[in-house]
Design a protein around this motif. Structure first.
Motif, short mmCIF file in Angstrom:
data_model
loop_
_atom_site.label_atom_id
_atom_site.label_comp_id
_atom_site.label_asym_id
_atom_site.label_seq_id
_atom_site.Cartn_x
_atom_site.Cartn_y
_atom_site.Cartn_z
N ASN A 1 1.00 -1.17 0.12
CA ASN A 1 0.06 0.00 -0.08
C ASN A 1 0.89 1.27 -0.06
O ASN A 1 1.27 1.74 1.20
N LYS A 2 1.22 1.79 -1.14
CA LYS A 2 2.15 2.85 -1.17
C LYS A 2 1.45 3.86 -2.29
O LYS A 2 0.32 3.47 -2.85
N THR A 3 1.78 5.02 -2.26
CA THR A 3 1.23 6.33 -2.79
C THR A 3 1.07 6.02 -4.31
O THR A 3 0.30 6.28 -4.92
N GLU A 4 2.44 5.17 -4.87
CA GLU A 4 2.37 4.98 -6.38
C GLU A 4 1.47 4.17 -6.87
O GLU A 4 1.25 3.65 -8.05
N ASN A 5 0.66 3.22 -6.03
CA ASN A 5 -0.21 2.15 -6.15
C ASN A 5 -1.64 2.48 -6.04
O ASN A 5 -2.13 2.91 -4.76
#
Length: 567
Positions: free
Chosen positions: A337-341
């Motif tokens: 769960n990261k900003t780019e996903n």
């Protein structure tokens, strides 16, 4: 006549407190009016276990540890619950003309006189810790016993006319009923329960807690049967459900707070011939696990870590209801769960709210099924998707096509092991080439109970009947049997005499490589696929369980309970 030593001097003499601590406690005692012993405990200068034996010696009154003595049930019947809760006392023994009670303050003659007057007997007081007394009251009188007694005293009970024409809403909003429901919820939370079952039968209302996957009876007063409808109505009001509807199933949610912990309660009502059966699932965002907390071996952790970094493909987690599949999926999603996903999920129901992830609840009544939701989710430009469960051909087909078009997908299937999941998809009507080209891994899992660390003991060598079987299945035939240690739990207060406390996962990772893909394309049966996977290094559920047994984490009987017999 020799003067009695003072409590403070005795405690200093025993090295339990210092002179400075005694002076501070005496000042606090003047402010609050508490006894010196209570002031010392509140200030944290001494514990109950340290003070009560000294106080017992000073007052020449017996000190008892309630956990270690047998309590007379006839004595309990003599004193009503409201009195024991109010004065924090516990009846422990009944003789011909004397009732022995455990109290926290044996100098309070008023309390002893009132109890003696009520029961019409002589009272003998013994000393016990407040914590021990309250625990004994809950254990022997039941959760919320004093609340039920107060309701009966104030309103009475008409046993023949159990709620048929009564004003349910008035009853439901009664503070005492609300208090009783809160006591049930709080007790369940403290006991680490995941579910509360409130089950009506002809002559009783049974309450059970599911702890570590096993149901246990909760000690509640039998008179709660008279308030069945009121309890149900109170829960419905808390969950925002229709209190007048008793003929149809209903589902709802309740948000409550216990200290600093926010609990999300999932409520389900089912009609039965004797009233509505209620199940409340307790979910806490505080218990979300990371991948490292799931109980995976280092090898399996590396496999899963590499799988969730892939740009596309499907990872299926399989197992029966309650085997921890959702927890594993949430742990995977939390890791990536990261900003780019952009992560989307479609679930039934949403068990935990995950920050940064868009979650959708299916609603079949209005046409929002897994299949319909999946089609709409694709228009939201996702990178990663989670499908709560693949139940039918349409959902399976769309899920697979989503994976083939460049998305990483997580989902679950209800099968006994990893290899059977392949044949389940084929039986649904999915073409073998679609399965072999889209699925990256099938993970089967179960939850096994952990041996309680407080009462863990080693099983003698002569009793290790399963050693040979473990070594044979685990392919460790050359290991010295005398060096293999197996443990169990005796059962103690900490684990409620079960021998187990907490749970961990055991896993079976079937990675879909070229050899497995070839077998899928040939539609070979699950047992052949499993045999091939084992020859390529896959560890079965049973073998992973044996690994946990040899580490002293769980027991042989627990592994056998949750895994099917390996062929």
């Amino acid at each position: 006549m020799k003067e009695k030593a003072r409590l403070g001097d005795m405690l200093i003499g025993k090295g339990i407190i210092s002179k400075e601590e005694l002076e501070t406690a005496l000042k606090e005692q003047k402010k609050t009016g508490d006894f010196l012993s209570i002031a010392l405990i509140k200030l944290g200068f001494a514990t109950e276990e340290e003070i009560w034996p000294i106080l017992s010696e000073q007052l020449e009154i017996d000190y008892v540890k309630l956990k270690e003595i047998k309590i007379d049930h006839e004595a309990i019947k003599k004193v009503p619950a409201k009195l024991v809760y109010h004065y924090k006392l516990m009846p422990i023994k009944l003789t011909e003309d004397t009732l022995t009670i455990a109290v926290n303050n044996p100098l309070d003659i008023h309390v002893l006189d009132e109890v003696g007057l009520l029961v019409g007997m002589k009272i003998k007081a013994v000393l016990a810790g407040e914590k021990d007394i309250l625990e004994a009251i809950r254990k022997y009188y039941g959760v919320g016993a004093e609340t039920i007694e107060q309701i009966i005293d104030s309103e009475g009970v008409n046993e023949r006319a159990l709620p048929k024409t009564e004003d349910i809403e008035d009853l439901a909003t009664d503070a005492s009923i609300g208090k009783f429901v809160n006591q049930i919820l709080l007790e369940a939370y403290k006991d680490r329960a995941t579910d509360i079952h409130i089950e009506p039968y002809e002559d009783e209302l049974r309450v059970r807690y599911r702890i570590d996957g096993i149901l246990y009876d909760a000690k509640v007063p039998p008179t709660i049967k008279h308030f069945q409808s009121a309890i149900n109505s109170r829960i419905k009001i808390m969950a925002g459900l229709n209190i007048a509807e008793k003929r149809l199933p209903q589902d709802g949610r309740i948000k409550v707070k216990v200290g600093d912990v926010d609990l999300d309660l999932r409520v389900s009502f089912l009609p039965t011939p004797f009233g509505e059966s209620v199940v409340i699932r307790l979910l806490s965002s505080a218990i979300l696990y990371s991948l490292e907390d799931l109980g995976l071996s280092q090898g399996d952790l590396k496999i899963l870590d590499s799988l969730i970094k892939k740009p596309h493909g499907i990872i299926f987690v399989t197992g029966p209801t309650g085997s921890g599949k959702t927890t594993t999926l949430y742990a995977c999603l939390s890791k990536i769960n990261k900003t780019e996903n952009k992560i989307l999920t479609i679930e039934d129901p949403i068990e935990y709210q995950l920050l940064g992830i868009t979650q959708i609840q299916v609603y079949p009544r209005i046409g929002l099924t897994f299949a319909q939701g999946l089609r709409s989710m694709l228009r939201h430009d996702p990178d990663i998707m989670m499908v709560g469960e693949v139940r039918d051909f349409e959902t399976a087909e769309i899920t697979i096509r989503v994976a083939l078009t460049g998305h990483l997908v997580f989902s679950t299937l209800h099968t006994n092991d990893a290899a059977t999941a392949i044949t389940r998809l084929l039986d649904m009507g999915i073409e073998p080439y679609l399965v072999s080209s889209s699925v990256e891994c099938f993970i089967a899992q179960r939850l096994v109970r952990l041996i309680c660390p407080e009462c863990k003991f080693q099983v003698p060598v002569k009793e290790q009947l399963f050693k040979e079987e473990i070594l044979k299945e685990f392919d460790l035939a050359d290991v010295d049997l005398s060096k293999l240690e197996i443990f169990e739990g005796k059962g103690c207060e900490a684990c409620k005499f079960t021998g187990y406390k907490g749970r961990t996962g055991i896993y079976e990772f079937l990675v879909v490589n070229d050899a497995i893909r070839e077998m899928v394309l040939q539609r070979l049966p699950a047992n052949q696929i499993k045999k091939k996977a084992v020859s390529l290094g896959m560890r079965t559920l049973r073998q992973d369980g044996w690994q946990e047994v040899t580490k002293g984490i769980t027991t042989v009987s627990e592994v056998i309970r949750v895994t099917q017999q390996e062929e």
